[in-house]
Design a protein around this motif. Structure first.
Motif, PDB file in Angstrom:
ATOM      1  N   ASP A 526      12.157  19.405  48.551  1.00 31.78           N
ATOM      2  CA  ASP A 526      10.996  20.142  48.067  1.00 31.78           C
ATOM      3  C   ASP A 526      10.789  19.815  46.584  1.00 31.78           C
ATOM      4  O   ASP A 526      11.487  18.978  46.001  1.00 31.78           O
ATOM      5  CB  ASP A 526      11.182  21.642  48.293  1.00 31.78           C
ATOM      6  N   ILE A 527       9.840  20.479  45.964  1.00 34.78           N
ATOM      7  CA  ILE A 527       9.510  20.189  44.566  1.00 34.78           C
ATOM      8  C   ILE A 527      10.699  20.450  43.653  1.00 34.78           C
ATOM      9  O   ILE A 527      11.014  19.651  42.760  1.00 34.78           O
ATOM     10  CB  ILE A 527       8.292  21.030  44.125  1.00 34.78           C
ATOM     11  N   GLU A 528      11.388  21.561  43.875  1.00 35.26           N
ATOM     12  CA  GLU A 528      12.538  21.895  43.038  1.00 35.26           C
ATOM     13  C   GLU A 528      13.675  20.896  43.234  1.00 35.26           C
ATOM     14  O   GLU A 528      14.347  20.498  42.272  1.00 35.26           O
ATOM     15  CB  GLU A 528      13.027  23.312  43.354  1.00 35.26           C
ATOM     16  N   GLY A 529      13.906  20.491  44.470  1.00 35.31           N
ATOM     17  CA  GLY A 529      14.956  19.521  44.741  1.00 35.31           C
ATOM     18  C   GLY A 529      14.691  18.193  44.049  1.00 35.31           C
ATOM     19  O   GLY A 529      15.618  17.563  43.510  1.00 35.31           O
ATOM     20  N   LYS A 530      13.442  17.763  44.041  1.00 36.44           N
ATOM     21  CA  LYS A 530      13.097  16.513  43.377  1.00 36.44           C
ATOM     22  C   LYS A 530      13.241  16.630  41.859  1.00 36.44           C
ATOM     23  O   LYS A 530      13.651  15.675  41.184  1.00 36.44           O
ATOM     24  CB  LYS A 530      11.673  16.108  43.746  1.00 36.44           C
ATOM     25  N   ARG A 531      12.923  17.817  41.327  1.00 31.27           N
ATOM     26  CA  ARG A 531      13.085  18.021  39.887  1.00 31.27           C
ATOM     27  C   ARG A 531      14.558  17.942  39.499  1.00 31.27           C
ATOM     28  O   ARG A 531      14.920  17.302  38.499  1.00 31.27           O
ATOM     29  CB  ARG A 531      12.507  19.385  39.488  1.00 31.27           C
ATOM     30  N   ILE A 532      15.416  18.567  40.292  1.00 24.04           N
ATOM     31  CA  ILE A 532      16.854  18.537  40.014  1.00 24.04           C
ATOM     32  C   ILE A 532      17.383  17.108  40.101  1.00 24.04           C
ATOM     33  O   ILE A 532      18.213  16.688  39.287  1.00 24.04           O
ATOM     34  CB  ILE A 532      17.610  19.455  40.993  1.00 24.04           C
ATOM     35  N   TYR A 533      16.899  16.352  41.076  1.00 24.06           N
ATOM     36  CA  TYR A 533      17.301  14.950  41.230  1.00 24.06           C
ATOM     37  C   TYR A 533      16.962  14.159  39.968  1.00 24.06           C
ATOM     38  O   TYR A 533      17.789  13.398  39.450  1.00 24.06           O
ATOM     39  CB  TYR A 533      16.602  14.361  42.451  1.00 24.06           C
ATOM     40  N   ARG A 534      15.748  14.331  39.470  1.00 20.37           N
ATOM     41  CA  ARG A 534      15.336  13.608  38.263  1.00 20.37           C
ATOM     42  C   ARG A 534      16.177  14.022  37.065  1.00 20.37           C
ATOM     43  O   ARG A 534      16.567  13.174  36.245  1.00 20.37           O
ATOM     44  CB  ARG A 534      13.848  13.855  37.986  1.00 20.37           C
ATOM     45  N   GLU A 535      16.467  15.305  36.948  1.00 21.86           N
ATOM     46  CA  GLU A 535      17.268  15.781  35.817  1.00 21.86           C
ATOM     47  C   GLU A 535      18.673  15.200  35.844  1.00 21.86           C
ATOM     48  O   GLU A 535      19.243  14.884  34.796  1.00 21.86           O
ATOM     49  CB  GLU A 535      17.318  17.312  35.813  1.00 21.86           C
ATOM     50  N   HIS A 536      19.244  15.062  37.033  1.00 19.80           N
ATOM     51  CA  HIS A 536      20.564  14.444  37.134  1.00 19.80           C
ATOM     52  C   HIS A 536      20.517  13.002  36.633  1.00 19.80           C
ATOM     53  O   HIS A 536      21.421  12.552  35.910  1.00 19.80           O
ATOM     54  CB  HIS A 536      21.055  14.472  38.583  1.00 19.80           C
ATOM     55  N   MET A 537      19.478  12.261  37.016  1.00 16.46           N
ATOM     56  CA  MET A 537      19.362  10.878  36.563  1.00 16.46           C
ATOM     57  C   MET A 537      19.130  10.801  35.054  1.00 16.46           C
ATOM     58  O   MET A 537      19.680   9.927  34.375  1.00 16.46           O
ATOM     59  CB  MET A 537      18.227  10.168  37.300  1.00 16.46           C
ATOM     60  N   LYS A 538      18.356  11.698  34.551  1.00 16.70           N
ATOM     61  CA  LYS A 538      18.040  11.680  33.125  1.00 16.70           C
ATOM     62  C   LYS A 538      19.215  12.096  32.254  1.00 16.70           C
ATOM     63  O   LYS A 538      19.233  11.805  31.052  1.00 16.70           O
ATOM     64  CB  LYS A 538      16.845  12.597  32.844  1.00 16.70           C
ATOM     65  N   SER A 539      20.198  12.783  32.833  1.00 22.05           N
ATOM     66  CA  SER A 539      21.329  13.281  32.049  1.00 22.05           C
ATOM     67  C   SER A 539      22.645  12.597  32.407  1.00 22.05           C
ATOM     68  O   SER A 539      23.711  13.071  32.016  1.00 22.05           O
ATOM     69  CB  SER A 539      21.467  14.795  32.247  1.00 22.05           C
ATOM     70  N   SER A 540      22.589  11.489  33.149  1.00 18.39           N
ATOM     71  CA  SER A 540      23.792  10.762  33.552  1.00 18.39           C
ATOM     72  C   SER A 540      23.883   9.432  32.813  1.00 18.39           C
ATOM     73  O   SER A 540      22.868   8.787  32.541  1.00 18.39           O
ATOM     74  CB  SER A 540      23.790  10.503  35.065  1.00 18.39           C
ATOM     75  N   LYS A 541      25.120   9.033  32.511  1.00 15.21           N
ATOM     76  CA  LYS A 541      25.334   7.737  31.875  1.00 15.21           C
ATOM     77  C   LYS A 541      25.097   6.604  32.865  1.00 15.21           C
ATOM     78  O   LYS A 541      24.419   5.625  32.549  1.00 15.21           O
ATOM     79  CB  LYS A 541      26.762   7.654  31.328  1.00 15.21           C
ATOM     80  N   TYR A 542      25.677   6.750  34.035  1.00 11.25           N
ATOM     81  CA  TYR A 542      25.581   5.720  35.060  1.00 11.25           C
ATOM     82  C   TYR A 542      24.970   6.309  36.328  1.00 11.25           C
ATOM     83  O   TYR A 542      25.342   7.415  36.736  1.00 11.25           O
ATOM     84  CB  TYR A 542      26.961   5.139  35.382  1.00 11.25           C
ATOM     85  N   CYS A 543      24.059   5.568  36.925  1.00  8.76           N
ATOM     86  CA  CYS A 543      23.446   5.997  38.181  1.00  8.76           C
ATOM     87  C   CYS A 543      23.893   5.044  39.293  1.00  8.76           C
ATOM     88  O   CYS A 543      23.694   3.826  39.200  1.00  8.76           O
ATOM     89  CB  CYS A 543      21.924   6.007  38.073  1.00  8.76           C
ATOM     90  N   ILE A 544      24.490   5.614  40.329  1.00  7.63           N
ATOM     91  CA  ILE A 544      25.041   4.823  41.420  1.00  7.63           C
ATOM     92  C   ILE A 544      23.914   4.377  42.345  1.00  7.63           C
ATOM     93  O   ILE A 544      23.173   5.201  42.887  1.00  7.63           O
ATOM     94  CB  ILE A 544      26.097   5.622  42.207  1.00  7.63           C
ATOM     95  N   CYS A 545      23.805   3.082  42.524  1.00  5.56           N
ATOM     96  CA  CYS A 545      22.775   2.502  43.392  1.00  5.56           C
ATOM     97  C   CYS A 545      23.485   1.915  44.610  1.00  5.56           C
ATOM     98  O   CYS A 545      23.789   0.713  44.655  1.00  5.56           O
ATOM     99  CB  CYS A 545      21.986   1.430  42.656  1.00  5.56           C
ATOM    100  N   ALA A 546      23.787   2.784  45.567  1.00  2.34           N
ATOM    101  CA  ALA A 546      24.517   2.374  46.770  1.00  2.34           C
ATOM    102  C   ALA A 546      23.541   1.969  47.862  1.00  2.34           C
ATOM    103  O   ALA A 546      22.542   2.645  48.094  1.00  2.34           O
ATOM    104  CB  ALA A 546      25.413   3.516  47.255  1.00  2.34           C
ATOM    105  N   ARG A 547      23.834   0.883  48.528  1.00  3.24           N
ATOM    106  CA  ARG A 547      22.969   0.382  49.588  1.00  3.24           C
ATOM    107  C   ARG A 547      22.808   1.422  50.693  1.00  3.24           C
ATOM    108  O   ARG A 547      23.653   2.307  50.868  1.00  3.24           O
ATOM    109  CB  ARG A 547      23.533  -0.899  50.174  1.00  3.24           C
ATOM    110  N   GLY A 548      21.718   1.296  51.439  1.00  2.13           N
ATOM    111  CA  GLY A 548      21.497   2.156  52.597  1.00  2.13           C
ATOM    112  C   GLY A 548      21.733   1.354  53.864  1.00  2.13           C
ATOM    113  O   GLY A 548      22.754   0.712  54.026  1.00  2.13           O
ATOM    114  N   TYR A 549      20.750   1.385  54.780  1.00  7.09           N
ATOM    115  CA  TYR A 549      20.871   0.572  55.983  1.00  7.09           C
ATOM    116  C   TYR A 549      20.851  -0.909  55.636  1.00  7.09           C
ATOM    117  O   TYR A 549      21.475  -1.724  56.306  1.00  7.09           O
ATOM    118  CB  TYR A 549      19.744   0.881  56.961  1.00  7.09           C
ATOM    119  N   GLU A 550      20.124  -1.259  54.588  1.00  6.07           N
ATOM    120  CA  GLU A 550      20.075  -2.639  54.113  1.00  6.07           C
ATOM    121  C   GLU A 550      20.552  -2.676  52.663  1.00  6.07           C
ATOM    122  O   GLU A 550      20.904  -1.661  52.086  1.00  6.07           O
ATOM    123  CB  GLU A 550      18.658  -3.200  54.250  1.00  6.07           C
TER     124      GLU A 550
END
Length: 654
Positions: A526-550
């Motif tokens: 939802d809107i709040e969940g997406k806001r929290i997601y962005r805040e985590h990225m904005k306040s983290s030193k490293y962002c893990i980019c793990a592959r999905g199905y591909e």
């Protein structure tokens, strides 16, 4: 007396017949077992003083004795034939989604990416050979010898009652503390865990050590990495890990192409082109050869306005190539093709990149020409995303659709046949694009999001299109930026759906383990969940980019978008604009099998190096942004330049 003697002789004859019959039955069973059953499989019943017994046939394993800490080596087969048929669907809530999750289910309605525990441990077509062991201290050695003899693998099985074994070690690194619970309570007496009974054991084996520990103690023991084959993978089962997890770890031992090897492949492709030689040389070919020579002889520039040299392989070469592209490049767009598959860009969601490029190139006046004789490159304006949902789910039908299009333009124009399609290109972000185009468009320059060098992606010919998750067409740059580096308190962040085999491993290892490791599964959408997601990225030193199905993921661009250093965990993934960007200067590549040591890897990076990498992320950010009206060095121009650049270095002289 005569009657008694006759009776005794009759009994002796019957006994001999009975013994003969029994012998014949035993012989038949032995022959059946030796020739009918697959190699290395026997009918066996293991007896012991403690625990319980369970008969097994073929690829099955049952661990019965739960009174001891038991270490069991299981040889897992690396099934090269296993294929993923999933796609990373559009994750947005505010975007119309055509994804049909029935595509991920088998004919019985069971999810294909889960574990089938009712019939044993199974992940895809993976398999493992195992045999029942039920033992106490007096029977360990004899059972060990029996297992080695039956399995036919030297040191494939090792049974060790080591009460002090602790931690979790993968690929030789052990750093997982925790209190382990008794996982054998899951397996009742006589239960058998089947391991892919229909799969064949390949020559390449992964040895997995399962250490079942009742009360694990914290340890910081580190052992050297063993690169040999088979690779040792030790797993301590605690309250999170089960025997079913073995099949996931099997995937981490597959063949990997390192970044240095990718660099070598790029250099090799530029030195010796494998492109189809034109049937005849045109004026445009001579222009491209002249531009190629200028780029090779580019002078070293001390100043590159608008660019930061440290994020490029060679800033002088890139600058010269980019200027020549702006001055010279002309593209013809085929008018053939009906909507919605052709000429209809889809500009939102996870596959937005192919739509944005189509929209911007068709509206461009600088590079587009109406006369195909003036063109250096030819654009095939189709969308694999729209093809995927406009047609049925049969890949052969989709391939046939594209084949018919190629035959149409090849029959109507002479340009395709002149080069075999080598001067044609398309842009596709859907997971299926590599497979759908590998045959009839194999000579084209393919700009792909799903850039997997292990599955046919040709470095130096194909180019990687960034996966950009566009939430708003009107405001594609909304929420850009993040906190200053000194205000980023979180070491690493990841959140996402459990697509593929890698993300569940990442979450199992690091979710709720360390305060500075914010590793989660799916977050509320939802809107709040997406806001929290962005805040985590904005306040983290490293962002893990793990592959999905591909191999590809939108988190690479999201990390750059929010000025977070990308940590790419996706073996064989070729990052975007690999031809010109120096990814090592602003990102990290971590091998999939090094996930258990992820935190140590990040902590080992000096603060000064992190600050330098983070500053370069901000500098490279401009190259990963879409603009409604393209600007210099933006994503549209970078994608176009990579196509131009690869064509230059693939064209052959007379």
């Amino acid at each position: 007396m005569d009657m008694v003697a006759r009776f005794q002789r009759l009994c002796h004859v019957d006994i001999r017949r009975l013994v003969l019959i029994i012998g014949m039955v035993v012989a038949v069973i032995s022959v059946f077992q030796s020739f009918v059953l697959p190699y290395g499989k026997t009918l066996s019943i293991s007896l012991a003083d403690k625990g319980s017994m369970a008969p097994i046939v073929g690829n099955a394993i049952a661990i019965i004795n739960d009174s001891k800490s038991t270490k069991l080596n299981v040889a897992l087969a690396n099934d090269e034939k296993t294929k993923e048929t999933y796609e990373d669907y559009d994750e947005s809530l505010d975007v119309e989604t055509n994804w049909d999750d029935s595509f991920h289910k088998d004919k019985d309605g069971k999810l294909q990416n889960g574990f089938t525990l009712e019939e044993g441990v199974n992940y895809g077509n993976s398999s493992a050979e195992g045999y029942v062991t039920s033992m106490d201290n007096s029977s360990i050695k004899s059972e060990h010898r029996h297992l080695e003899k039956v399995a036919g693998f030297e040191n494939s099985y090792n049974i060790d009652n080591d009460q002090n074994t602790t931690g979790l070690m993968l690929g030789g690194v052990q750093n997982r503390p925790g209190n382990a619970s008794n996982e054998l309570s899951r397996i009742s007496s006589g239960e058998v865990e089947k391991l892919g009974s229909n799969s064949k054991t390949s020559k390449s084996l992964l040895t997995a050590n399962l250490s079942l520990v009742g009360n694990a103690k914290q340890t910081s023991q580190t052992q050297p990495l063993n690169i040999g084959v088979p690779q040792a993978v030790s797993i301590i089962l605690n309250d999170k890990f089960t025997i079913a997890d073995i099949s996931m770890f099997k995937r981490l031992d597959r063949k990997q192409t390192s970044v240095s090897q990718m660099n070598s492949l790029l250099l090799q492709s530029q030195v010796s082109s494998s492109s189809v030689k034109p049937r005849w040389f045109s004026v445009r070919d001579r222009e491209l050869l002249s531009a190629k020579l200028e780029i090779k002889n580019a002078h070293v520039l001390r100043d590159t306005p608008g660019l930061v040299a440290s994020v490029f392989r060679n800033a002088s070469v890139f600058t010269r190539s980019y200027k020549l592209m702006e001055h010279m490049l002309k593209i013809y767009i085929y008018k053939e093709g009906e909507k919605p598959v052709f000429h209809q860009p889809y500009m939102r969601g996870i596959y937005a990149s192919e739509g944005w490029f189509m929209k911007l190139i068709e509206g461009n006046k600088k590079f587009i020409v109406r006369d195909p004789r003036k063109a250096h490159l030819f654009y095939l304006p189709f969308s694999v995303k729209m093809l995927r949902f406009a047609e049925n789910f049969n890949k052969k039908d989709l391939q046939r659709h594209l084949k018919n299009y190629v035959e149409l333009i090849a029959g109507k124009y002479r340009f395709w046949n002149r080069t075999g399609g080598a001067d044609h290109f398309f842009v596709a972000c859907h997971d299926w694009a590599p497979e759908l185009t590998k045959r009839h468009m194999r000579n084209c320059i393919r700009a792909l999001c799903n850039a997997n060098v292990a599955k046919g992606f040709k470095i130096g010919v194909d180019t990687t299109l960034p996966v950009t998750y566009i939430r708003s067409v009107e405001s594609p740059l909304e929420e850009i930026g993040g906190r200053p580096p000194l205000e980023r308190s979180t070491l690493a962040f990841f959140a996402g759906s459990m697509h593929g085999y890698l993300r569940p491993i990442l979450v199992k290892f690091w979710e709720n383990k360390e305060a500075d490791m914010k590793i989660f599964g799916p977050m509320p959408r939802d809107i709040e969940g997406k806001r929290i997601y962005r805040e985590h990225m904005k306040s983290s030193k490293y962002c893990i980019c793990a592959r999905g199905y591909e191999v590809h993921t939108p988190r690479v661009v999201e990390a750059i978008f929010y000025e977070c250093v990308p940590v790419i965990i996706s073996d064989n993934y070729v990052p975007p604009f690999f031809e010109v960007l120096n990814w090592d200067s602003f990102s990290l590549f971590v091998r999939e099998k090094d996930i258990p040591n992820l935190r140590n890897i990040l902590l080992s990076i000096p603060e000064e190096k992190y600050l330098l990498m983070q500053s370069r992320v901000k500098m490279v950010q401009k190259h990963f942004l879409w603009h409604k009206k393209p600007v210099k060095y933006d994503l549209f121009h970078m994608a176009l330049h990579s196509i131009w650049y690869n064509r230059l270095f693939q064209i052959k002289s007379k």
